[in-house]
Design a protein around this motif. Sequence first.
Motif, PDB file in Angstrom:
ATOM      1  N   PRO A 113       4.540  20.808   1.865  1.00  0.00           N
ATOM      2  CA  PRO A 113       4.012  21.239   3.171  1.00  0.00           C
ATOM      3  C   PRO A 113       4.750  20.579   4.319  1.00  0.00           C
ATOM      4  O   PRO A 113       5.141  19.410   4.238  1.00  0.00           O
ATOM      5  CB  PRO A 113       2.545  20.789   3.123  1.00  0.00           C
ATOM      6  CG  PRO A 113       2.244  20.609   1.678  1.00  0.00           C
ATOM      7  CD  PRO A 113       3.515  20.197   1.022  1.00  0.00           C
ATOM      8  N   ARG A 114       4.935  21.325   5.395  1.00  0.00           N
ATOM      9  CA  ARG A 114       5.638  20.785   6.550  1.00  0.00           C
ATOM     10  C   ARG A 114       4.666  20.511   7.687  1.00  0.00           C
ATOM     11  O   ARG A 114       3.637  21.178   7.845  1.00  0.00           O
ATOM     12  CB  ARG A 114       6.733  21.734   7.015  1.00  0.00           C
ATOM     13  CG  ARG A 114       6.260  23.086   7.513  1.00  0.00           C
ATOM     14  CD  ARG A 114       7.441  23.928   7.966  1.00  0.00           C
ATOM     15  NE  ARG A 114       8.103  23.357   9.125  1.00  0.00           N
ATOM     16  CZ  ARG A 114       9.378  23.577   9.435  1.00  0.00           C
ATOM     17  NH1 ARG A 114      10.122  24.367   8.672  1.00  0.00           N
ATOM     18  NH2 ARG A 114       9.928  23.034  10.509  1.00  0.00           N
ATOM     19  N   THR A 115       5.008  19.497   8.459  1.00  0.00           N
ATOM     20  CA  THR A 115       4.315  19.209   9.708  1.00  0.00           C
ATOM     21  C   THR A 115       5.378  19.107  10.789  1.00  0.00           C
ATOM     22  O   THR A 115       6.358  18.379  10.636  1.00  0.00           O
ATOM     23  CB  THR A 115       3.528  17.885   9.619  1.00  0.00           C
ATOM     24  OG1 THR A 115       2.495  18.016   8.653  1.00  0.00           O
ATOM     25  CG2 THR A 115       2.898  17.541  10.958  1.00  0.00           C
ATOM     26  N   ASP A 116       5.213  19.842  11.871  1.00  0.00           N
ATOM     27  CA  ASP A 116       6.209  19.880  12.941  1.00  0.00           C
ATOM     28  C   ASP A 116       5.727  19.035  14.122  1.00  0.00           C
ATOM     29  O   ASP A 116       4.750  19.396  14.787  1.00  0.00           O
ATOM     30  CB  ASP A 116       6.447  21.318  13.398  1.00  0.00           C
ATOM     31  CG  ASP A 116       6.980  22.189  12.267  1.00  0.00           C
ATOM     32  OD1 ASP A 116       7.920  21.756  11.597  1.00  0.00           O
ATOM     33  OD2 ASP A 116       6.439  23.290  12.051  1.00  0.00           O
ATOM     34  N   PRO A 117       6.384  17.905  14.403  1.00  0.00           N
ATOM     35  CA  PRO A 117       5.939  17.043  15.503  1.00  0.00           C
ATOM     36  C   PRO A 117       6.295  17.616  16.869  1.00  0.00           C
ATOM     37  O   PRO A 117       7.388  18.159  17.068  1.00  0.00           O
ATOM     38  CB  PRO A 117       6.675  15.729  15.249  1.00  0.00           C
ATOM     39  CG  PRO A 117       7.883  16.111  14.460  1.00  0.00           C
ATOM     40  CD  PRO A 117       7.509  17.316  13.650  1.00  0.00           C
ATOM     41  N   VAL A 118       5.354  17.491  17.778  1.00  0.00           N
ATOM     42  CA  VAL A 118       5.501  17.975  19.158  1.00  0.00           C
ATOM     43  C   VAL A 118       5.097  16.858  20.106  1.00  0.00           C
ATOM     44  O   VAL A 118       4.032  16.261  19.939  1.00  0.00           O
ATOM     45  CB  VAL A 118       4.602  19.205  19.410  1.00  0.00           C
ATOM     46  CG1 VAL A 118       4.674  19.642  20.879  1.00  0.00           C
ATOM     47  CG2 VAL A 118       4.972  20.353  18.486  1.00  0.00           C
ATOM     48  N   VAL A 119       5.938  16.550  21.074  1.00  0.00           N
ATOM     49  CA  VAL A 119       5.520  15.599  22.109  1.00  0.00           C
ATOM     50  C   VAL A 119       4.766  16.362  23.193  1.00  0.00           C
ATOM     51  O   VAL A 119       5.124  17.491  23.553  1.00  0.00           O
ATOM     52  CB  VAL A 119       6.713  14.840  22.726  1.00  0.00           C
ATOM     53  CG1 VAL A 119       7.276  13.852  21.735  1.00  0.00           C
ATOM     54  CG2 VAL A 119       7.799  15.781  23.224  1.00  0.00           C
ATOM     55  N   ILE A 120       3.701  15.768  23.673  1.00  0.00           N
ATOM     56  CA  ILE A 120       2.942  16.344  24.782  1.00  0.00           C
ATOM     57  C   ILE A 120       2.700  15.212  25.774  1.00  0.00           C
ATOM     58  O   ILE A 120       2.238  14.131  25.406  1.00  0.00           O
ATOM     59  CB  ILE A 120       1.640  16.999  24.298  1.00  0.00           C
ATOM     60  CG1 ILE A 120       0.899  17.653  25.476  1.00  0.00           C
ATOM     61  CG2 ILE A 120       0.743  16.031  23.529  1.00  0.00           C
ATOM     62  CD1 ILE A 120      -0.167  18.648  25.048  1.00  0.00           C
ATOM     63  N   MET A 121       3.067  15.423  27.025  1.00  0.00           N
ATOM     64  CA  MET A 121       3.148  14.274  27.932  1.00  0.00           C
ATOM     65  C   MET A 121       2.626  14.621  29.326  1.00  0.00           C
ATOM     66  O   MET A 121       2.715  15.757  29.784  1.00  0.00           O
ATOM     67  CB  MET A 121       4.578  13.761  28.050  1.00  0.00           C
ATOM     68  CG  MET A 121       5.613  14.804  28.354  1.00  0.00           C
ATOM     69  SD  MET A 121       6.137  15.683  26.850  1.00  0.00           S
ATOM     70  CE  MET A 121       7.221  16.929  27.538  1.00  0.00           C
TER      71      MET A 121
ATOM     72  N   LEU B 142       1.911  18.367  14.726  1.00  0.00           N
ATOM     73  CA  LEU B 142       1.330  17.074  15.057  1.00  0.00           C
ATOM     74  C   LEU B 142       1.663  16.810  16.518  1.00  0.00           C
ATOM     75  O   LEU B 142       2.825  16.609  16.882  1.00  0.00           O
ATOM     76  CB  LEU B 142       1.902  15.963  14.173  1.00  0.00           C
ATOM     77  CG  LEU B 142       1.444  14.542  14.536  1.00  0.00           C
ATOM     78  CD1 LEU B 142      -0.068  14.407  14.374  1.00  0.00           C
ATOM     79  CD2 LEU B 142       2.177  13.500  13.713  1.00  0.00           C
ATOM     80  N   MET B 143       0.635  16.861  17.372  1.00  0.00           N
ATOM     81  CA  MET B 143       0.818  16.626  18.791  1.00  0.00           C
ATOM     82  C   MET B 143       0.808  15.115  19.037  1.00  0.00           C
ATOM     83  O   MET B 143      -0.143  14.418  18.668  1.00  0.00           O
ATOM     84  CB  MET B 143      -0.299  17.288  19.598  1.00  0.00           C
ATOM     85  CG  MET B 143      -0.551  18.749  19.238  1.00  0.00           C
ATOM     86  SD  MET B 143       0.888  19.814  19.493  1.00  0.00           S
ATOM     87  CE  MET B 143       1.017  19.785  21.289  1.00  0.00           C
ATOM     88  N   VAL B 144       1.885  14.613  19.652  1.00  0.00           N
ATOM     89  CA  VAL B 144       2.038  13.172  19.881  1.00  0.00           C
ATOM     90  C   VAL B 144       2.005  12.950  21.390  1.00  0.00           C
ATOM     91  O   VAL B 144       2.922  13.356  22.110  1.00  0.00           O
ATOM     92  CB  VAL B 144       3.353  12.648  19.276  1.00  0.00           C
ATOM     93  CG1 VAL B 144       3.399  11.134  19.352  1.00  0.00           C
ATOM     94  CG2 VAL B 144       3.488  13.100  17.819  1.00  0.00           C
ATOM     95  N   GLY B 145       0.926  12.329  21.861  1.00  0.00           N
ATOM     96  CA  GLY B 145       0.664  12.258  23.294  1.00  0.00           C
ATOM     97  C   GLY B 145       1.253  11.045  23.974  1.00  0.00           C
ATOM     98  O   GLY B 145       1.190   9.925  23.461  1.00  0.00           O
TER      99      GLY B 145
END
Length: 439
Positions: free
Chosen positions: A249-257, A326-329
């Motif tokens: 399974p894949r998880t795609d990291p996303v930065v949210i700022m 995966l939203m990384v704040g």
Amino acid sequence: MAEAFTNFLAGSPLNRLSWLRTSHSFLNAVVLSPATRWILFNGGQPLVASHTGTQKRSLALLTTEDVRPLLGAEPFFGQGEQEGQHCASDLPVLEAARVRGLSIVFLGLKETENSGNALPSSEFKDPHSAVAKLTGTPYFSADVADLDESKVNEAIENTELAKDGSTLTFVEPRAAMSSLDAYTAAIFAEARSMVDWNQRNKFCPACGSPVYSLWAGWKLSCTSLLPWADNTDRKPCPSGRGLHNFAHPRTDPVVIMLAIDESGEKVLLGRNKKFPGQFYSALAGFIEPGESFEDAVKREMWEEAGVKVWNVRYHSGQPWPYPANLMVGYYATADSSAPIRIDLDNELEDARWYTREEILAVLRHSSGTQFSRRDYKKIAEIQDGPDNNPASAKSEQSVEVNNNDEPPFRIPAPTAIAGVLIQHWAEKHQFQKWMRTGL
């Protein structure tokens, strides 16, 4: 160091028992436990129960007996070449294999407070006896999109929940989130991402052959690797050697700022061209190869709004199962007097600085963070394409925002990490607490 803030959809209560995913003897025993519960999806839409006499909705948690007509013949895991046949237990390519029927995902076990059992593999030499001693609730999930609609409807109509008077419908997932508590939301996030991955990956990326499920839905393998596969005049599939990321399974990291100006009294919000009317949010973007999270924050802020940022600080993370992000704040500092440019990557329709007072006014407005089911459906169709699922039409009774008293703009609810970043900054005591402790 203090723990980070736990967002909605995060903080899973499950012991995932990953070391038992390869054991079809354990899985075939635990799936039959009376305590086991199932979360069903139809094309990514969760099955939701509306309860008689109330406006309350909740995730429909079904028993194995409820879903058994949809699972096919036993064994459910460790299937051999012929229907009803158990496969050998010592072949890696057959570990908890499902070579026919819909994909099933074992999500984990919600243990009781006093159980504290590590459940080592050695305890499952007699799996039925070991499972009988389990204290807690095992969870499974599946997507029924590929099954006959009448068969699915019949199974749902015969569930215990339906017989008790609940109305069961498949609902647009973003809208369904408002019906979830923190406990079921975290399980829902895992379930939706996992069934989506199984549902959308049907063929081997290395050779094009169909794939089958291993490890209770946590691995996909090429059917050309099955012991009984006829590979006459075919080259061996490259996936048969080495480790391949497409098998897992894949998880795609996303930065949210959220960019904060040097005075600390303004934040930069953007309006994406895909958003419903007057909706503004924090900026976000996918991590690219060869960059850190902090690098991605700086790049995305420049590409989307033409703004240079510094002093990049982590806030918290949030799994976002649409389909598997995966939203990384982060917070960052920027110069609010510098010009804003949205003509670089042209993702935004607008970007502007808002004062704390303007944000607080929206947060205090009864509709400031509300979205109708129609809004959620519009966002889903923009991101995922038109929804041709007939189950969706049955749940289209939309709760609309009161248009007679609209806020000047809207921002995300605190169920999304963007809403948390904005709200924590706007409410000074929360932001100052985070600055001091990281909470």
